[in-house]
Design an enzyme around this catalytic site. Structure first.
Site, PDB file in Angstrom:
ATOM      1  N   ASP A   1      52.438  -7.973 -14.064  1.00 55.09           N
ATOM      2  CA  ASP A   1      51.333  -8.451 -13.217  1.00 55.09           C
ATOM      3  C   ASP A   1      50.009  -8.617 -13.976  1.00 55.09           C
ATOM      4  O   ASP A   1      48.934  -8.506 -13.379  1.00 55.09           O
ATOM      5  CB  ASP A   1      51.107  -7.521 -12.010  1.00 55.09           C
ATOM      6  CG  ASP A   1      52.332  -7.436 -11.111  1.00 55.09           C
ATOM      7  OD1 ASP A   1      53.082  -8.424 -11.035  1.00 55.09           O
ATOM      8  OD2 ASP A   1      52.533  -6.385 -10.491  1.00 55.09           O
TER       9      ASP A   1
ATOM     10  N   SER B   1      47.992 -13.753  -5.773  1.00 53.80           N
ATOM     11  CA  SER B   1      47.679 -14.371  -7.061  1.00 53.80           C
ATOM     12  C   SER B   1      48.931 -15.013  -7.632  1.00 53.80           C
ATOM     13  O   SER B   1      49.998 -14.387  -7.650  1.00 53.80           O
ATOM     14  CB  SER B   1      47.202 -13.321  -8.070  1.00 53.80           C
ATOM     15  OG  SER B   1      46.136 -12.557  -7.553  1.00 53.80           O
TER      16      SER B   1
ATOM     17  N   HIS C   1      52.062 -12.618  -6.896  1.00 57.59           N
ATOM     18  CA  HIS C   1      51.906 -11.190  -6.623  1.00 57.59           C
ATOM     19  C   HIS C   1      50.977 -11.044  -5.415  1.00 57.59           C
ATOM     20  O   HIS C   1      49.924 -11.684  -5.365  1.00 57.59           O
ATOM     21  CB  HIS C   1      51.311 -10.485  -7.847  1.00 57.59           C
ATOM     22  CG  HIS C   1      51.145  -9.017  -7.631  1.00 57.59           C
ATOM     23  ND1 HIS C   1      52.217  -8.144  -7.647  1.00 57.59           N
ATOM     24  CD2 HIS C   1      50.052  -8.265  -7.367  1.00 57.59           C
ATOM     25  CE1 HIS C   1      51.775  -6.925  -7.406  1.00 57.59           C
ATOM     26  NE2 HIS C   1      50.470  -6.964  -7.233  1.00 57.59           N
TER      27      HIS C   1
ATOM     28  N   ASN D   1      54.702 -16.308 -11.639  1.00 53.85           N
ATOM     29  CA  ASN D   1      55.005 -15.302 -10.622  1.00 53.85           C
ATOM     30  C   ASN D   1      53.930 -15.340  -9.551  1.00 53.85           C
ATOM     31  O   ASN D   1      52.800 -15.780  -9.803  1.00 53.85           O
ATOM     32  CB  ASN D   1      55.039 -13.905 -11.264  1.00 53.85           C
ATOM     33  CG  ASN D   1      55.455 -12.824 -10.276  1.00 53.85           C
ATOM     34  OD1 ASN D   1      56.348 -13.046  -9.442  1.00 53.85           O
ATOM     35  ND2 ASN D   1      54.819 -11.676 -10.340  1.00 53.85           N
TER      36      ASN D   1
HETATM   37  C1  GRF Z   1      55.965 -11.702  -1.268  1.00 55.93           C
HETATM   38  O1  GRF Z   1      54.814 -11.012  -0.836  1.00 55.93           O
HETATM   39  C2  GRF Z   1      55.910 -11.882  -2.748  1.00 55.93           C
HETATM   40  O2  GRF Z   1      54.620 -12.032  -3.225  1.00 55.93           O
HETATM   41  C3  GRF Z   1      56.480 -10.578  -3.209  1.00 55.93           C
HETATM   42  O3  GRF Z   1      57.576 -10.377  -2.360  1.00 55.93           O
HETATM   43  C4  GRF Z   1      57.212 -10.831  -1.058  1.00 55.93           C
HETATM   44  C5  GRF Z   1      58.381 -11.525  -0.367  1.00 55.93           C
HETATM   45  O4  GRF Z   1      58.536 -12.832  -0.827  1.00 55.93           O
HETATM   46  N1  GRF Z   1      56.741 -10.582  -4.625  1.00 55.93           N
HETATM   47  P1  GRF Z   1      59.700 -13.843  -0.346  1.00 55.93           P
HETATM   48  O5  GRF Z   1      59.703 -13.923   1.141  1.00 55.93           O
HETATM   49  O6  GRF Z   1      61.023 -13.298  -0.862  1.00 55.93           O
HETATM   50  O7  GRF Z   1      59.330 -15.131  -0.994  1.00 55.93           O
END
Ligand code: GRF
Length: 199
Positions: free
Chosen positions: A153, A144, A117, A115
């Site tokens: 997380d 991370s 985060h 994942n």
């Molecule tokens: C990102 O900051 C990711 O870390 C979080 O959701 C946000 C959007 O990610 N979990 P994405 O554009 O859908 O990849």
């Protein structure tokens, strides 16, 4: 041949950065690894159309379809497993996937579930990380990549990127600078994992 499945819920900008890297760095040729599936829990996720446009296999498992079940989360996770199983994924990449996965799912894919985060874990788990980091007065935020464990997380950290918090920063300004770093960090973390898997 190794298979990676990417799970998304929206635009999937991290998913796009991973797929672009897989193409540019020739993961298929160098690591015998393909992106075997892009899966969304949201039927409206625009990232699915983008993935289809790249010629990739896609799937939707809508969590809302299971709300009437006695145990909706378990039924949803069983459907996820059912969809993933034919692929026998070596790695499942959560990329902006906005559903919490229970031990039922997580234990099945121990050390195969990654994942990203948007904080410097273990600080600021959960949601609204950027505003909370600004409110706390910390000077550095970041992102991370970690293995997923039973606690949200809290799994082992694989790699991190640091982003300074600037005077007068807003949550959205910080989020967009962190996201730029996520797009470098996540493909790199996966590629490093691929290197450790190479025979
Ligand atoms: C990102 O900051 C990711 O870390 C979080 O959701 C946000 C959007 O990610 N979990 P994405 O554009 O859908 O990849």
């Amino acid at each position: 041949m190794k298979n990676i499945a990417i799970l998304i819920s929206g635009g999937g900008s991290n998913m796009k950065s991973i797929i672009k890297r897989s193409q540019k760095a020739q993961w298929l040729k160098r690591y015998q690894t393909q992106i075997g599936l892009v899966l969304s829990n949201d039927p409206l996720a625009s990232g699915i159309d983008w993935a289809k446009g790249q010629g990739l296999s896609t799937a939707i498992v809508d969590h809302k379809n299971f709300l009437q079940e006695e145990n909706p989360r378990r039924a949803f996770e069983d459907a996820l497993i059912h969809t993933l199983e034919p692929l026998a994924p070596d790695l499942i990449v959560l990329a902006g996937f906005m559903r919490i996965l229970s031990p039922h799912f997580v234990s099945r894919y121990t050390n195969k579930l990654m994942n990203i985060h948007p904080s410097l874990l273990p600080a600021f788990t959960g949601l609204h990380t950027h505003q909370r980091a600004i409110d706390a007065g910390v000077k550095f935020a970041g992102a991370s990549v970690h293995w997923v464990s039973d606690v949200v997380d809290a799994g082992q950290i694989i790699d991190q990127a640091v982003v300074p918090i600037l005077p007068g920063d807003t949550a959205s300004g910080l989020a967009s600078r962190v996201l730029t770093q996520e797009h470098l960090l996540y493909p790199r973390a996966i590629e490093n994992w691929l290197k450790t898997q190479a025979t």
